[in-house]
Scaffold this motif. Structure first.
Motif, PDB file in Angstrom:
ATOM      1  N   THR A 135      14.488  11.184 -22.462  1.00 39.01           N
ATOM      2  CA  THR A 135      13.610  10.440 -22.889  1.00 39.01           C
ATOM      3  C   THR A 135      13.790  10.695 -24.450  1.00 39.01           C
ATOM      4  OG1 THR A 135      12.106   8.162 -22.666  1.00 39.01           O
ATOM      5  CG2 THR A 135      11.501  10.618 -21.766  1.00 39.01           C
ATOM      6  N   GLN A 181       2.056  -0.720 -10.585  1.00 33.73           N
ATOM      7  CA  GLN A 181       2.793  -0.321 -10.381  1.00 33.73           C
ATOM      8  C   GLN A 181       3.962  -1.095  -9.932  1.00 33.73           C
ATOM      9  OE1 GLN A 181       1.553   3.499  -8.058  1.00 33.73           O
ATOM     10  NE2 GLN A 181       0.186   2.522  -7.532  1.00 33.73           N
ATOM     11  N   LEU A 221      -0.054  -7.433  -9.353  1.00 30.46           N
ATOM     12  CA  LEU A 221       0.804  -7.271 -10.882  1.00 30.46           C
ATOM     13  C   LEU A 221      -0.589  -7.691 -12.220  1.00 30.46           C
ATOM     14  CD1 LEU A 221       4.439  -6.515 -10.893  1.00 30.46           C
ATOM     15  CD2 LEU A 221       2.219  -5.034 -11.183  1.00 30.46           C
ATOM     16  N   THR A 278      12.371   7.543 -14.251  1.00 35.60           N
ATOM     17  CA  THR A 278      13.686   9.119 -14.354  1.00 35.60           C
ATOM     18  C   THR A 278      13.438   9.243 -12.789  1.00 35.60           C
ATOM     19  OG1 THR A 278      11.944  10.298 -15.974  1.00 35.60           O
ATOM     20  CG2 THR A 278      12.420  11.844 -14.379  1.00 35.60           C
ATOM     21  N   PHE A 289      11.036   8.596  -9.515  1.00 36.70           N
ATOM     22  CA  PHE A 289      10.109   7.348  -9.041  1.00 36.70           C
ATOM     23  C   PHE A 289      12.119   7.230  -8.266  1.00 36.70           C
ATOM     24  CE2 PHE A 289       7.202   6.006 -11.861  1.00 36.70           C
ATOM     25  CZ  PHE A 289       6.595   5.603 -11.321  1.00 36.70           C
ATOM     26  N   PHE A 309      18.152  10.012 -14.826  1.00 34.17           N
ATOM     27  CA  PHE A 309      17.329   8.717 -15.317  1.00 34.17           C
ATOM     28  C   PHE A 309      18.352   7.492 -16.397  1.00 34.17           C
ATOM     29  CE2 PHE A 309      15.949   7.713 -19.770  1.00 34.17           C
ATOM     30  CZ  PHE A 309      14.341   7.559 -19.906  1.00 34.17           C
TER      31      PHE A 309
HETATM   32  C1  HEM Z   1       3.667  -3.882 -13.899  1.00 35.38           C
HETATM   33  C2  HEM Z   1       4.080  -3.300 -15.465  1.00 35.38           C
HETATM   34  C3  HEM Z   1       4.988  -1.836 -15.636  1.00 35.38           C
HETATM   35  C4  HEM Z   1       4.883  -0.660 -14.366  1.00 35.38           C
HETATM   36  C5  HEM Z   1       4.808  -1.671 -13.112  1.00 35.38           C
HETATM   37  C6  HEM Z   1       5.957  -0.132 -15.881  1.00 35.38           C
HETATM   38  C7  HEM Z   1       6.344   0.392 -14.284  1.00 35.38           C
HETATM   39  C8  HEM Z   1       7.146   1.578 -15.051  1.00 35.38           C
HETATM   40  C9  HEM Z   1       8.018   2.458 -14.328  1.00 35.38           C
HETATM   41  C10 HEM Z   1       8.021   2.451 -13.326  1.00 35.38           C
HETATM   42  C11 HEM Z   1       8.491   3.170 -16.001  1.00 35.38           C
HETATM   43  C12 HEM Z   1       9.133   4.711 -14.728  1.00 35.38           C
HETATM   44  C13 HEM Z   1       8.694   6.346 -15.840  1.00 35.38           C
HETATM   45  C14 HEM Z   1       9.079   7.644 -14.856  1.00 35.38           C
HETATM   46  O1  HEM Z   1      10.625   7.080 -14.491  1.00 35.38           O
HETATM   47  O2  HEM Z   1       8.763   8.715 -15.185  1.00 35.38           O
HETATM   48  C15 HEM Z   1       8.191   2.876 -16.365  1.00 35.38           C
HETATM   49  C16 HEM Z   1       8.623   3.683 -17.927  1.00 35.38           C
HETATM   50  C17 HEM Z   1       7.895   3.342 -19.056  1.00 35.38           C
HETATM   51  N1  HEM Z   1       6.556   2.212 -18.736  1.00 35.38           N
HETATM   52 FE1  HEM Z   1       6.091   1.169 -17.389  1.00 35.38          FE
HETATM   53  N2  HEM Z   1       5.139  -0.068 -16.497  1.00 35.38           N
HETATM   54  C18 HEM Z   1       4.685  -1.491 -16.659  1.00 35.38           C
HETATM   55  C19 HEM Z   1       4.889  -2.179 -17.408  1.00 35.38           C
HETATM   56  C20 HEM Z   1       3.838  -1.326 -18.877  1.00 35.38           C
HETATM   57  C21 HEM Z   1       3.766  -2.019 -20.258  1.00 35.38           C
HETATM   58  C22 HEM Z   1       2.775  -2.925 -20.218  1.00 35.38           C
HETATM   59  C23 HEM Z   1       3.909  -0.743 -21.503  1.00 35.38           C
HETATM   60  C24 HEM Z   1       2.756  -0.572 -22.442  1.00 35.38           C
HETATM   61  C25 HEM Z   1       2.971   0.255 -23.146  1.00 35.38           C
HETATM   62  C26 HEM Z   1       4.354   1.067 -20.075  1.00 35.38           C
HETATM   63  C27 HEM Z   1       4.796   1.651 -20.895  1.00 35.38           C
HETATM   64  C28 HEM Z   1       6.066   2.333 -20.340  1.00 35.38           C
HETATM   65  C29 HEM Z   1       7.242   3.429 -21.443  1.00 35.38           C
HETATM   66  C30 HEM Z   1       7.088   4.134 -22.798  1.00 35.38           C
HETATM   67  C31 HEM Z   1       7.737   3.907 -20.106  1.00 35.38           C
HETATM   68  C32 HEM Z   1       8.920   4.756 -20.684  1.00 35.38           C
HETATM   69  C33 HEM Z   1       8.609   6.187 -20.279  1.00 35.38           C
HETATM   70  C34 HEM Z   1       9.511   7.202 -20.358  1.00 35.38           C
HETATM   71  O3  HEM Z   1      10.128   7.120 -20.613  1.00 35.38           O
HETATM   72  O4  HEM Z   1       9.142   8.719 -20.537  1.00 35.38           O
HETATM   73  N3  HEM Z   1       5.238  -0.119 -19.134  1.00 35.38           N
HETATM   74  N4  HEM Z   1       7.315   1.986 -16.500  1.00 35.38           N
END
Ligand code: HEM
Length: 508
Positions: A36, A134, A142, A170, A174, A183
């Motif tokens: 990423t 989550q 949520l 990733t 997950f 990825f």
């Molecule tokens: C219902 C709301 C949300 C859920 C269920 C959720 C869930 C997830 C999941 C499952 C991933 C993958 C992480 C991994 O594979 O390690 C992810 C990545 C990410 N989430 Fe969310 N997310 C939510 C909301 C948000 C919000 C509000 C932000 C705000 C900043 C955010 C920022 C990110 C970012 C930047 C990534 C990418 C991380 C990476 O590429 O390493 N998420 N999210």
């Protein structure tokens, strides 16, 4: 826009944001890492840290509590980037502050919008409540999680869309979401900041694994994005509106702090920034030397410009006629991406070294003169209230001339010998104490150490020299004459990196 000098706090925070390459280099040009981008990791970390906020009682929020929460299922993968945030903090600049700065700097590094930055967050000393949304959770839960963190149902949609502009999922973290690939980006078309996550969702071309995943239970982005019949998503199709919506939601995210925490004003780059004026004792001439710096924002392109430091001594007079003037010894272009791209500004840093200072009279006050050499009047830079820059301390000095820093071959470790010069009349039985700060070990460590008279440094210029070796990786300290109480503070925020002697640590 300028601070009342001296303010080592503002000086340091400004330099991390707008001057130093060290933090921004980690994410420079939207750097890739672990499949990423660094910026995506930083933004997700901030979101998870913030998610402990409870709007009902004003507790939690962005408070660094994430370091106590790595073993939670909701924080899987989160410790991959925490090391990036070590080394920049200070007693007045918390881990939470640098995590917040990571959102601002990371977003700009990926061509995202400028987000206003405030400091002043306070680090928690233990874990916060659970609360990160989550993917397997239903819409009602949520929505409740976002309400508790302070966001309306419509903001939940925009905020999740903005959060999922950068980065992706990733498989290792997950496996239920990604079955067959290591990825997948939320937006496979670009690693940079744009609103593809919205437009591709609306036109059906999205590859976002939280929308089109085979496991419907885990399709939380789909549940959220479609929760109001796509009305909010449709309102985000203009790239400019999307950028400003995301800027304000990310700003809300980083400013979500416990109710009792007061953040500073927005810290924009200062028009004129005066760095630390450091007086120390020369090692051979029995005189004092002072180093100082002036940063000028958005200077005209003018190679003829002359910038001088003007000073008077403690008799209120000048040993050099009407006034003493020292030309800049060096000028360099400085500025991080946040300064240049984020704020659209450039900066020149002028540095000064005044030597041969009579120790009996020292320097009482200085200011700067900028002469464009084009017939226009000189500009005087004389502190925010026009009073000049007053050097308060002459009796207890951080002697950078004698102090030493030793780096290991990889620069991952360093030790230091900090030398404090004390005027002879105050040196007898003096209690010199350093309150040191180590921002490399979590949680950060503060210690109080006694400096003792150091026989390897003979008296010079009417000063005696005390020294102490703080624990490895200590980056800064305050110097007290006597007990560690506010009235005894003599040198605030000395950086070990100011030490003039640089050596190498023996291999361990
Ligand atoms: C219902 C709301 C949300 C859920 C269920 C959720 C869930 C997830 C999941 C499952 C991933 C993958 C992480 C991994 O594979 O390690 C992810 C990545 C990410 N989430 Fe969310 N997310 C939510 C909301 C948000 C919000 C509000 C932000 C705000 C900043 C955010 C920022 C990110 C970012 C930047 C990534 C990418 C991380 C990476 O590429 O390493 N998420 N999210």
């Amino acid at each position: 826009k300028t601070f009342h000098w001296p303010s080592p706090e503002m000086d340091w925070i400004d330099s991390v944001l707008y001057e130093q390459p060290f933090f921004e280099n980690i994410t420079a040009n939207c750097a890739a890492r672990d499949n990423t981008t660094v910026a995506a990791q930083w933004i997700r970390l901030a979101f998870h840290d913030m998610s402990t906020y409870n709007v009902d009682d004003g507790t939690g929020g962005l408070d660094g509590s994430v370091i106590y929460e790595f073993d939670r299922a909701e924080n899987i993968g989160m410790n991959r980037s925490i090391g990036d945030f070590l080394g920049f903090s200070a007693p007045f600049f918390s881990l939470a502050d640098i995590i917040a700065a990571g959102v601002v700097i990371g977003t700009v590094s990926c061509d995202g919008p400028k987000i206003p930055y405030r400091a002043g967050r306070i680090d928690a000393t233990s874990s916060g409540p659970l609360g990160v949304p989550q993917p397997q959770e239903d819409l009602a839960l949520l929505t409740e999680r976002f309400r508790k963190a302070g966001f309306t149902p419509s903001e939940m949609i925009s905020f999740t869309a903005c959060g999922h502009v950068l980065g992706g999922v990733t498989q290792q973290d997950f496996p239920e979401v990604l079955k067959d690939r290591p990825f997948v980006f939320f937006n496979e078309k670009t690693r940079l900041f744009d609103n593809g996550v919205v437009t591709q969702y609306l036109d059906g071309s999205t590859t976002n694994p939280l929308v089109v995943g085979v496991n419907e239970t885990m399709n939380s982005d789909l549940r959220i994005f479609s929760s109001d019949g796509n009305a909010t998503m449709q309102s985000l199709t203009s790239p400019n509106d999307f950028r400003s919506t995301c800027a304000s939601l990310f700003e809300r995210m980083i400013n979500t702090v416990p109710r009792n925490v007061a953040l500073t004003d927005v810290i924009d780059p200062f028009d004129f920034k005066v760095g630390t004026a450091r007086l120390s004792v020369t090692d051979d001439t029995n005189k004092l030397v002072m180093t100082a710096s002036l940063r000028i924002l958005n200077p005209k392109d003018n190679p003829n410009r002359e910038v001088s430091l003007v000073w008077v001594d403690r008799d209120g007079t000048s040993p050099c006629g009407e006034k003493c003037t020292s030309p800049a010894t060096n000028v360099s272009q400085i500025g991080t991406t946040l300064l240049t791209k984020g704020h659209g500004k450039t900066a020149l840093q002028y540095t000064f070294m005044v030597d041969n200072i009579d120790p009996a009279k020292s320097i009482a006050k200085f200011w700067f003169e900028i002469d464009e050499k084009d017939g226009s009047p000189k500009t005087e830079v004389k502190n925010d209230d026009g009073s000049g820059y007053v050097v308060e301390e002459h009796d207890v000095l951080y002697d950078v001339t004698r102090s030493k820093i030793n780096f290991s071959a990889t620069q991952a470790n360093f030790t230091s010998l900090i030398v404090i010069a004390v005027k002879d009349e105050y040196a007898q039985d003096a209690q010199i104490r350093l309150q040191t700060f180590n921002p490399f070990l979590l949680p950060f460590r503060t210690s109080v150490l006694n400096a003792t008279l150091d026989p390897q440094f003979p008296k010079a210029a009417g000063y005696s020299f005390f020294s102490v070796s703080p624990e490895p990786l200590t980056n800064s300290f305050d110097v007290y004459y006597g007990d560690v109480v506010p009235n005894n503070l003599r040198q605030k925020f000395g950086l070990v990196f100011e030490a003039k002697n640089v050596g190498v640590l023996p291999p361990s």
